[in-house]
Design an enzyme around this catalytic site. Sequence first.
Site, PDB file in Angstrom:
ATOM      1  N   ASN A 194      68.275 -40.845  -0.293  1.00 52.58           N
ATOM      2  CA  ASN A 194      68.498 -42.197   0.246  1.00 52.58           C
ATOM      3  C   ASN A 194      67.186 -42.955   0.434  1.00 52.58           C
ATOM      4  OD1 ASN A 194      71.300 -41.788   0.514  1.00 52.58           O
ATOM      5  ND2 ASN A 194      71.002 -40.769   2.471  1.00 52.58           N
ATOM      6  N   HIS A 246      81.264 -44.728   8.730  1.00 53.53           N
ATOM      7  CA  HIS A 246      80.548 -43.451   8.814  1.00 53.53           C
ATOM      8  C   HIS A 246      81.079 -42.566   9.940  1.00 53.53           C
ATOM      9  CE1 HIS A 246      76.855 -40.939   9.524  1.00 53.53           C
ATOM     10  NE2 HIS A 246      76.849 -40.972   8.203  1.00 53.53           N
ATOM     11  N   GLU A 285      80.361 -51.426   8.442  1.00 53.65           N
ATOM     12  CA  GLU A 285      79.028 -51.178   7.885  1.00 53.65           C
ATOM     13  C   GLU A 285      78.632 -52.354   6.998  1.00 53.65           C
ATOM     14  OE1 GLU A 285      78.637 -47.349   5.966  1.00 53.65           O
ATOM     15  OE2 GLU A 285      79.863 -46.409   7.505  1.00 53.65           O
ATOM     16  N   SER A 326      78.449 -46.136   2.849  1.00 57.45           N
ATOM     17  CA  SER A 326      77.585 -45.030   2.441  1.00 57.45           C
ATOM     18  C   SER A 326      78.107 -44.247   1.249  1.00 57.45           C
ATOM     19  CB  SER A 326      77.352 -44.092   3.621  1.00 57.45           C
ATOM     20  OG  SER A 326      78.579 -43.652   4.161  1.00 57.45           O
ATOM     21  N   ASP A 334      76.745 -51.532  11.289  1.00 59.44           N
ATOM     22  CA  ASP A 334      75.793 -50.464  10.997  1.00 59.44           C
ATOM     23  C   ASP A 334      75.265 -50.724   9.582  1.00 59.44           C
ATOM     24  OD1 ASP A 334      74.587 -48.146  10.108  1.00 59.44           O
ATOM     25  OD2 ASP A 334      76.101 -46.795  10.941  1.00 59.44           O
ATOM     26  N   HIS A 342      72.449 -48.583   5.122  1.00 60.08           N
ATOM     27  CA  HIS A 342      72.104 -48.595   3.690  1.00 60.08           C
ATOM     28  C   HIS A 342      71.644 -49.956   3.189  1.00 60.08           C
ATOM     29  CE1 HIS A 342      73.571 -44.510   3.228  1.00 60.08           C
ATOM     30  NE2 HIS A 342      74.502 -44.866   4.094  1.00 60.08           N
ATOM     31  N   LYS A 369      66.638 -43.980   5.583  1.00 62.20           N
ATOM     32  CA  LYS A 369      67.063 -44.305   4.209  1.00 62.20           C
ATOM     33  C   LYS A 369      66.027 -45.220   3.571  1.00 62.20           C
ATOM     34  CE  LYS A 369      71.459 -42.708   5.510  1.00 62.20           C
ATOM     35  NZ  LYS A 369      72.412 -42.813   6.584  1.00 62.20           N
TER      36      LYS A 369
HETATM   37  C1  LIG Z   1      73.157 -42.038   7.521  1.00 58.08           C
HETATM   38  C2  LIG Z   1      74.002 -42.889   8.343  1.00 58.08           C
HETATM   39  C3  LIG Z   1      73.961 -42.831   9.726  1.00 58.08           C
HETATM   40  C4  LIG Z   1      73.184 -41.774  10.452  1.00 58.08           C
HETATM   41  O1  LIG Z   1      71.861 -42.130  10.521  1.00 58.08           O
HETATM   42  P1  LIG Z   1      70.783 -40.975  10.815  1.00 58.08           P
HETATM   43  O2  LIG Z   1      69.581 -41.720  11.230  1.00 58.08           O
HETATM   44  O3  LIG Z   1      70.626 -40.251   9.515  1.00 58.08           O
HETATM   45  O4  LIG Z   1      71.355 -40.125  11.882  1.00 58.08           O
HETATM   46  C5  LIG Z   1      74.693 -43.734  10.443  1.00 58.08           C
HETATM   47  N1  LIG Z   1      75.460 -44.646   9.821  1.00 58.08           N
HETATM   48  C6  LIG Z   1      75.548 -44.718   8.496  1.00 58.08           C
HETATM   49  C7  LIG Z   1      76.413 -45.745   7.878  1.00 58.08           C
HETATM   50  C8  LIG Z   1      74.832 -43.832   7.706  1.00 58.08           C
HETATM   51  O5  LIG Z   1      74.954 -43.872   6.391  1.00 58.08           O
END
Ligand SMILES: *Cc1c(COP(=O)(O)O)cnc(C)c1O
Length: 385
Positions: free
Chosen positions: A47, A133, A175, A179, A204, A207, A236
């Site tokens: 990522n 997620h 999101e 993801s 969130d 990505h 990421k």
């Molecule tokens: C990877 C991810 C997370 C978790 O983040 P980390 O910092 O790796 O714990 C949370 N939300 C989404 C959408 C993700 O893809």
Amino acid sequence: MSWQERISAALDQRRAADALRVRAVVDNGAGRFLTRDNRRYCNFSSNDYLGLSRHPAIVRAWQQGAERYGVGSGGSGHVSGYTTAHQQLEEQLADWLGYPRALLFISGFAANQAVITALTDKEDKIVADRLSHASLLEAADLSAARLRRFHHNDVSHLQTLLATPCAGQQLVVTEGIFSMDGDGAPLGAIAEAARQQQAWLMVDDAHGIGVTGEQGRGSIAVHNVKPDLLIVTFGKGVGVSGAAVLCSEPVADYLLQFARHLIYSTSMPPAQAAALQASLAIIRSDEGDARRQRLGEHIRRFRRGTGEFSGALGESDSAIQPLIVGENARALALAQRLREEGIWVTAMRPPTVPPGTARLRLTLTAAHEAQDIDRLLEVLYAAGQ
Ligand SMILES: *Cc1c(COP(=O)(O)O)cnc(C)c1O
């Protein structure tokens, strides 16, 4: 069932469904190449979308930070673990993304858990995209509030769920870029649907941050929206680790009182906060633009080249390009086949993705060269024969 029997049964079930997860030990897993057992693979599973995880300026910032602050923060931010490096990073994040406040968390998983459990109450309703997620859905599930899931990116279903009676407050969760599918949420319409019902919106953008939008501001810049709560993660596109919540002054003050993941957990190492400042500076600079542009070229090259198997690809125009295979065993076999050809991809299987949609989650990055994309296409064609 005894403890032992219960655990064995769960493992057997996973094995029988070709769904047992195992970790591969690698020497290096981010960047253009993944190395393992003295073999080098072209890496299409990390990522690290902008190729920043090995950036010399960021590595140096971490080293200098460690020399200045030591390697550990020494405590929770509420005790003695909130340094000038943390404070500066929070201010830079807030300024960059246009929010009054930013609060750092050790991971995106912790940030999502903390925010959802600290904010919601028994009478509240959380309405989340069903492909959100695990960290979001699990937090919503464990919270006292009621969880309703709307069909993926379906704004009218969201409106229907928001319109049902609710004694408390409503929180819409989605999101920026998904993801496992790589598609984006229609954030403008979702924000409007939330506003009409006086619901708050939490996005969130794990990505999207750093990777899309002007100055890398992510999905909120692409869609020109301002969610009440924005979660950005740093593992990421930012190339490091950690996360932040962007919010208003009162929400930040509230989270400092009630977000248990902040209060009862050691803050990130100050050196990491220094590395994150260096990464942020690159993301906002011309170099960041150049990296985003290069990634965009790779994405277009890949999608143009898929031709006859484009039907198996999702709608994604992001760095995440899922190739839907269907059965678990087929996805595993295809991933294995690619590995034999020096290409590292990961098969994603249920419960990470819905049943029957096992896939290769291909990720393209700015660290790749055009020839890497061509080679990936060539091997995929050969495997498809
Ligand atoms: C990877 C991810 C997370 C978790 O983040 P980390 O910092 O790796 O714990 C949370 N939300 C989404 C959408 C993700 O893809």
